[in-house]
Design a protein around this motif. Structure first.
Motif, PDB file in Angstrom:
ATOM      1  N   UNK A 215      -0.493  -6.928 -12.642  1.00 46.87           N
ATOM      2  CA  UNK A 215      -1.517  -7.278 -12.014  1.00 46.87           C
ATOM      3  C   UNK A 215      -1.400  -7.041 -10.460  1.00 46.87           C
ATOM      4  N   UNK A 216      -2.289  -6.984  -9.631  1.00 44.92           N
ATOM      5  CA  UNK A 216      -2.301  -7.015  -8.320  1.00 44.92           C
ATOM      6  C   UNK A 216      -3.761  -7.475  -7.889  1.00 44.92           C
ATOM      7  N   UNK A 217      -3.757  -8.983  -8.185  1.00 48.86           N
ATOM      8  CA  UNK A 217      -4.816  -9.714  -8.260  1.00 48.86           C
ATOM      9  C   UNK A 217      -5.522 -10.159  -6.892  1.00 48.86           C
ATOM     10  N   UNK A 218      -6.712  -9.851  -6.622  1.00 41.32           N
ATOM     11  CA  UNK A 218      -7.315 -10.185  -5.413  1.00 41.32           C
ATOM     12  C   UNK A 218      -8.269 -11.431  -5.526  1.00 41.32           C
ATOM     13  N   UNK A 219      -8.471 -12.131  -4.545  1.00 38.75           N
ATOM     14  CA  UNK A 219      -9.210 -13.232  -4.211  1.00 38.75           C
ATOM     15  C   UNK A 219     -10.235 -12.692  -2.927  1.00 38.75           C
TER      16      UNK A 219
ATOM     17  N   UNK B 187      -3.785 -10.696  -3.166  1.00 37.31           N
ATOM     18  CA  UNK B 187      -4.282  -9.924  -2.056  1.00 37.31           C
ATOM     19  C   UNK B 187      -5.490 -10.888  -1.825  1.00 37.31           C
ATOM     20  N   UNK B 188      -5.547 -11.273  -0.300  1.00 36.16           N
ATOM     21  CA  UNK B 188      -6.642 -12.076  -0.217  1.00 36.16           C
ATOM     22  C   UNK B 188      -7.824 -11.017   0.934  1.00 36.16           C
ATOM     23  N   UNK B 189      -8.768 -10.787   0.440  1.00 42.14           N
ATOM     24  CA  UNK B 189      -9.565  -9.793   0.768  1.00 42.14           C
ATOM     25  C   UNK B 189     -10.751 -10.592   1.511  1.00 42.14           C
ATOM     26  N   UNK B 190     -10.685 -10.735   2.868  1.00 46.06           N
ATOM     27  CA  UNK B 190     -11.354 -11.677   3.832  1.00 46.06           C
ATOM     28  C   UNK B 190     -12.513 -11.109   4.840  1.00 46.06           C
ATOM     29  N   UNK B 191     -13.608 -11.547   4.779  1.00 44.57           N
ATOM     30  CA  UNK B 191     -14.688 -11.111   5.654  1.00 44.57           C
ATOM     31  C   UNK B 191     -14.396 -11.455   7.162  1.00 44.57           C
ATOM     32  N   UNK B 192     -14.665 -10.285   7.944  1.00 44.43           N
ATOM     33  CA  UNK B 192     -14.021 -10.629   9.256  1.00 44.43           C
ATOM     34  C   UNK B 192     -14.518 -11.813   9.964  1.00 44.43           C
TER      35      UNK B 192
ATOM     36  N   UNK C 108     -15.056  -2.656  -2.953  1.00 42.53           N
ATOM     37  CA  UNK C 108     -14.262  -1.302  -3.023  1.00 42.53           C
ATOM     38  C   UNK C 108     -12.728  -1.607  -2.877  1.00 42.53           C
ATOM     39  N   UNK C 109     -12.341  -2.646  -2.220  1.00 44.65           N
ATOM     40  CA  UNK C 109     -10.977  -2.901  -1.862  1.00 44.65           C
ATOM     41  C   UNK C 109     -10.426  -3.556  -3.067  1.00 44.65           C
ATOM     42  N   UNK C 110     -10.979  -4.475  -3.769  1.00 42.90           N
ATOM     43  CA  UNK C 110     -10.595  -5.370  -4.775  1.00 42.90           C
ATOM     44  C   UNK C 110     -10.429  -4.679  -6.166  1.00 42.90           C
ATOM     45  N   UNK C 111     -11.225  -3.459  -6.302  1.00 43.42           N
ATOM     46  CA  UNK C 111     -11.242  -2.510  -7.480  1.00 43.42           C
ATOM     47  C   UNK C 111     -10.443  -1.267  -7.055  1.00 43.42           C
ATOM     48  N   UNK C 112      -9.929  -1.252  -5.764  1.00 44.85           N
ATOM     49  CA  UNK C 112      -9.289  -0.260  -5.478  1.00 44.85           C
ATOM     50  C   UNK C 112      -7.672   0.133  -5.898  1.00 44.85           C
ATOM     51  N   UNK C 113      -7.225  -0.587  -6.801  1.00 39.30           N
ATOM     52  CA  UNK C 113      -5.887  -0.482  -7.218  1.00 39.30           C
ATOM     53  C   UNK C 113      -5.955  -0.070  -8.926  1.00 39.30           C
ATOM     54  N   UNK C 114      -4.916   0.070  -9.312  1.00 35.53           N
ATOM     55  CA  UNK C 114      -4.681   0.681 -10.704  1.00 35.53           C
ATOM     56  C   UNK C 114      -4.670  -0.414 -11.848  1.00 35.53           C
ATOM     57  N   UNK C 115      -4.636  -1.681 -11.059  1.00 37.93           N
ATOM     58  CA  UNK C 115      -4.683  -2.936 -12.045  1.00 37.93           C
ATOM     59  C   UNK C 115      -5.991  -3.633 -12.308  1.00 37.93           C
TER      60      UNK C 115
ATOM     61  N   UNK D 236      -8.500 -20.411  -8.129  1.00 39.69           N
ATOM     62  CA  UNK D 236      -7.363 -19.686  -8.048  1.00 39.69           C
ATOM     63  C   UNK D 236      -7.095 -18.631  -9.315  1.00 39.69           C
ATOM     64  N   UNK D 237      -6.542 -17.525  -9.035  1.00 43.35           N
ATOM     65  CA  UNK D 237      -6.362 -16.299 -10.071  1.00 43.35           C
ATOM     66  C   UNK D 237      -5.620 -16.861 -11.252  1.00 43.35           C
ATOM     67  N   UNK D 238      -4.706 -17.733 -11.138  1.00 43.70           N
ATOM     68  CA  UNK D 238      -3.604 -18.414 -12.052  1.00 43.70           C
ATOM     69  C   UNK D 238      -4.252 -19.257 -12.889  1.00 43.70           C
TER      70      UNK D 238
END
Length: 478
Positions: free
Chosen positions: A252-256, A288-293, A398-405, A436-438
């Motif tokens: 996994x390469x799990x995002x929040x 990965x934490x994908x954070x609004x600017x 797009x970033x969250x989905x932009x991995x193979x996992x 959390x993702x876990x």
């Protein structure tokens, strides 16, 4: 210090070669925790033969009777919870609370499937014509081959063994060589609970010999694997050559995603829990934490403070984050820290091994991470978090989905509409809102999408029994 031979047909049997290997305490690498059989193909074949011989009688055992054995095993494990927790800490490296929680999960899984075994059998449907009974009949597949990883050394073996046995299959399991001790404790608990000889067999040794034999043997009807994507794909290719049923759970390469509506302090706590809990050694760990600017700088400061507030240490001595399981896993994490620096990400905190005994590394946060960089794309399997700035929801998705996992993903938001859009749009098998993702519940399906899974069958809950069962449809015109 436990010393274990293989558990085959209800007996402790040395490997054909007579060779053994040791496991070591990740917090004290000079300390030997256990000694186990270094098995090969001959030993795996012997275990499969024992399972095959035992499979018919176990399949004919009524579901409620099978369930009672699983329930008794749950009680045996509960009686040994303290010693199992200590073994798990010493062999895998988790903190004491993490290990105790995992042992409790194994106890609860056996309790759950002990009850569910009563429901295995089939259903009755209404027939279109008169004088006809229309029903289904659920049957076990036969022999299940189970291959499990080191990072959840009692929970993952349990959530494969329990549904396989509840459905009426015999099984052969190969636990990971880094932490096999708890699997033997499961086998002992089941034997004490009355499981017939040969129904569960445990063989330790390298995947290239034991695992390959399980995956390729013609008398194995189903293979369930949890581990890395590369090895899982190889297992899939081998097992499907002769039509085996296969279930894979992999990387996994799990995002929040952290929305600008989120409480930033709460978001940082959630992300840190997912990133640094169990030392980041979970396929569902937040990577990965994908954070609004609009809240990016505030979030970076908050999550850095969370990371710096964690004290790594021996799980039996109050450490808040345990070591990595081995020197090679630690080296792999440190290599990715070097990659992150080379790629131009900002190392906000951590990144170093600790100058003490054990495979300890600091909780690590990179900021200003490029979404296409290696540390944002590749599974690290250590306590390393990449923080990525985005302009809003569509870029975040797009970033969250932009991995193979596509295993686990989350969003922290106070916008209910945004949360529901994310649930619909994210490419992940487990979706968390303000969590959390876990951490997953045992009575609902678990599994991923894309390279995280074979996308065939889910684990846990009723889906777990489905994988180990096949259905006949019966038309009875009386």
């Amino acid at each position: 210090m436990p010393s274990r031979s293989n558990f085959i047909d209800g007996e402790w049997i040395d490997a054909e070669s007579g060779d053994t290997f040791d496991t070591h305490d990740p917090a004290n690498p000079d300390a030997v925790v256990g000694t186990y059989a270094q098995s090969g193909a001959v030993d795996a074949e012997r275990a499969i033969e024992a399972a095959l011989v035992a499979s018919d009688e176990w399949a004919d055992t009524p579901g409620p009777q099978r369930g009672r054995i699983l329930s008794r095993a749950s009680r045996v494990l509960a009686e040994r919870k303290e010693e199992l927790t200590e073994l798990l800490v010493r062999e895998e490296g988790k903190t004491q609370p993490e290990a105790a929680g995992e042992v409790q999960r194994a106890i609860d899984i056996f309790d759950y499937y002990g009850a569910k075994a009563r429901d295995v059998g089939g259903t009755v449907k209404g027939a279109s014509g008169p004088d006809t009974t229309l029903r289904t009949k659920t049957e076990p597949l036969g022999v299940a081959g189970l291959i499990t990883p080191w990072n959840y050394p009692i929970a993952i073996p349990t959530w494969k063994i329990a549904p396989a046995l509840a459905a009426g299959n015999a099984a052969v399991i190969k636990p990971a060589t880094l932490a096999p001790g708890c699997t033997y404790e499961i086998a002992e608990a089941l034997a004490e609970a009355g499981l017939p000889e040969g129904v569960l067999n445990v063989v330790t040794g390298p995947g290239g010999e034991v695992g390959d034999t399980i995956a390729s043997h013609p008398d194995v009807d189903a293979v369930s694997f949890t581990g890395s994507t590369g090895v899982g794909n190889a297992v899939y290719d081998t097992a499907t050559e002769d039509g085996k049923r296969v279930q894979l759970e992999m990387g996994g390469k799990n995002p929040i995603v952290v929305s600008d509506t989120a409480d930033v302090a709460e978001a940082a706590s959630i992300v840190a829990g997912g990133a640094f809990g169990v030392t980041g050694q979970a396929c569902t760990a937040t990577s990965r934490a994908i954070v609004y600017e609009d809240v990016y700088d505030e979030f970076v400061d908050a999550v850095v403070a969370e990371a710096e507030g964690i004290e790594p240490g021996n799980g039996l001595e109050g450490g808040e984050m345990g070591p990595q399981v081995s020197a090679s896993e630690l080296e792999g994490t440190l290599d990715y820290v070097t990659v992150g620096k080379q790629e131009g990400a900002t190392l906000e905190t951590g990144g170093d091994a600790l100058d003490r005994d054990g495979h300890f590394v600091e909780p690590t946060v990179f900021a200003d991470v490029d979404a296409d960089s290696r540390i944002a794309q590749e599974e690290i399997f250590g306590p390393v978090l990449s923080v990525i700035p985005v302009g809003g929801y569509h870029e975040a998705l797009a970033v969250a989905n932009g991995v193979e996992y596509g295993l686990s993903a989350g969003i922290v938001t106070d916008d209910h509409t945004e949360a529901n859009r994310f649930v619909d749009d994210i490419e992940a098998g487990v979706v968390k809102v303000n969590e959390k993702t876990t951490g997953v519940e045992l009575h609902v399906p678990f599994g991923g999408m894309k390279a995280s899974s074979s996308e065939t069958y889910r684990e846990q809950g009723e889906a777990g029994i489905d994988f180990y069962s096949i259905t006949k449809t019966v038309y009875d015109n009386y």
